[in-house]
Design a protein around this motif. Structure first.
Motif, mmCIF file in Angstrom:
data_model
loop_
_atom_site.group_PDB
_atom_site.id
_atom_site.type_symbol
_atom_site.label_atom_id
_atom_site.label_comp_id
_atom_site.label_asym_id
_atom_site.label_seq_id
_atom_site.Cartn_x
_atom_site.Cartn_y
_atom_site.Cartn_z
ATOM 1 N N ILE A 141 -9.542 -4.464 8.373
ATOM 2 C CA ILE A 141 -9.675 -3.354 7.447
ATOM 3 C C ILE A 141 -10.668 -3.770 6.364
ATOM 4 C CG2 ILE A 141 -8.459 -1.898 5.787
ATOM 5 C CD1 ILE A 141 -6.001 -2.110 7.563
ATOM 6 N N ILE A 142 -11.681 -2.907 6.119
ATOM 7 C CA ILE A 142 -12.763 -3.264 5.195
ATOM 8 C C ILE A 142 -12.734 -2.474 3.893
ATOM 9 C CG2 ILE A 142 -14.329 -4.110 6.977
ATOM 10 C CD1 ILE A 142 -15.714 -1.349 6.878
ATOM 11 N N ALA A 143 -11.818 -1.530 3.761
ATOM 12 C CA ALA A 143 -11.729 -0.741 2.528
ATOM 13 C C ALA A 143 -10.293 -0.286 2.329
ATOM 14 C CB ALA A 143 -12.658 0.461 2.605
ATOM 15 N N GLY A 144 -9.966 0.024 1.094
ATOM 16 C CA GLY A 144 -8.633 0.524 0.782
ATOM 17 C C GLY A 144 -7.666 -0.587 0.427
ATOM 18 N N GLU A 176 -13.342 4.977 9.244
ATOM 19 C CA GLU A 176 -14.389 4.408 8.377
ATOM 20 C C GLU A 176 -13.896 3.219 7.574
ATOM 21 O OE1 GLU A 176 -12.464 7.794 6.101
ATOM 22 O OE2 GLU A 176 -13.272 7.573 8.124
ATOM 23 N N LYS A 177 -12.606 2.942 7.605
ATOM 24 C CA LYS A 177 -12.065 1.803 6.829
ATOM 25 C C LYS A 177 -11.832 0.559 7.683
ATOM 26 C CE LYS A 177 -10.031 4.441 3.133
ATOM 27 N NZ LYS A 177 -8.940 4.543 2.183
ATOM 28 N N THR A 214 -13.401 -2.252 10.869
ATOM 29 C CA THR A 214 -14.550 -2.770 11.605
ATOM 30 C C THR A 214 -14.031 -3.671 12.725
ATOM 31 O OG1 THR A 214 -16.670 -3.910 11.438
ATOM 32 C CG2 THR A 214 -14.877 -4.790 10.104
ATOM 33 N N GLN A 224 0.839 -1.186 0.000
ATOM 34 C CA GLN A 224 0.000 0.000 0.000
ATOM 35 C C GLN A 224 0.881 1.245 0.000
ATOM 36 O OE1 GLN A 224 -0.816 2.402 2.628
ATOM 37 N NE2 GLN A 224 0.904 1.695 3.818
ATOM 38 N N VAL A 280 -7.486 -4.029 2.552
ATOM 39 C CA VAL A 280 -8.738 -4.720 2.832
ATOM 40 C C VAL A 280 -8.490 -6.192 3.177
ATOM 41 C CG1 VAL A 280 -9.273 -5.311 0.420
ATOM 42 C CG2 VAL A 280 -11.117 -5.032 2.055
#
Length: 174
Positions: A129-132, A168-169, A171, A109, A135
């Motif tokens: 991590i749920i985004a980016g 926000e990325k 959970t 990344q 993930v």
């Protein structure tokens, strides 16, 4: 990265300690022996009197990861510039595959800088991590200097890899 295929014996990730500033030389020797390795590298701007240049530097100086069978253990130890294996309770420390995979993903990344520390963070909430670009990577969430830091602990070498991740990325895991 070099790979070998030998289904006869299971492979595991070990940590090798190298001579100072010899990590890339060790990798060249390991590649010549067809031994799978991983060296996390990070681009850094180096300054000299007359110029500046971007260079790839080891994220953890003097450490290299090798994916080997027990049969390859002695070959790695006899490699030039390899000092020793990192041990835990008298045996070579094995790093779980998922930690190496997460570290590889983290190194790919480019949105945030990855930092390494031996600071003793208090254990935090388990998160994913749920985004980016990261993930699916699981680790811990800790507060550091009032910012959310996502960390992966590799206890075998008493090191924490951390990266800042927006709230926000991530959970929480159960």
């Amino acid at each position: 990265m070099s790979t070998t295929n030998n289904p006869a014996s299971p492979k595991a990730w070990y940590v090798v300690y190298t001579r100072s500033r010899a990590e890339k030389k060790v990798l060249a020797d390991l590649a010549a022996q067809n031994i799978e390795y991983f060296l996390p590298l990070q681009k850094k701007l180096r300054r000299w009197k007359d110029r500046k240049k971007w260079v790839k530097m080891p994220l953890i100086p003097s450490y290299c990861f090798v994916h080997i069978t027990r049969k390859e253990y002695d070959h790695v130890l006899q490699t030039d510039n390899v000092v020793c294996f990192i041990t835990f309770e008298g045996k070579a420390a094995i790093v779980p595959d998922q930690q190496i995979d997460a570290l590889k993903k983290m190194m790919k990344q480019t949105d945030f800088e990855v930092s390494v520390t031996t600071d003793n963070f208090k254990p935090g909430k388990k998160v994913e991590i749920i985004a980016g670009p990261l993930v699916g990577v699981q680790g811990e969430l800790v507060k550091f200097k009032s910012k959310n830091r996502f960390i992966i602990r590799i206890e075998q070498i008493d090191t924490v890899f951390s990266v800042e991740v927006p709230a926000e990325k991530i959970t929480a895991l159960p």
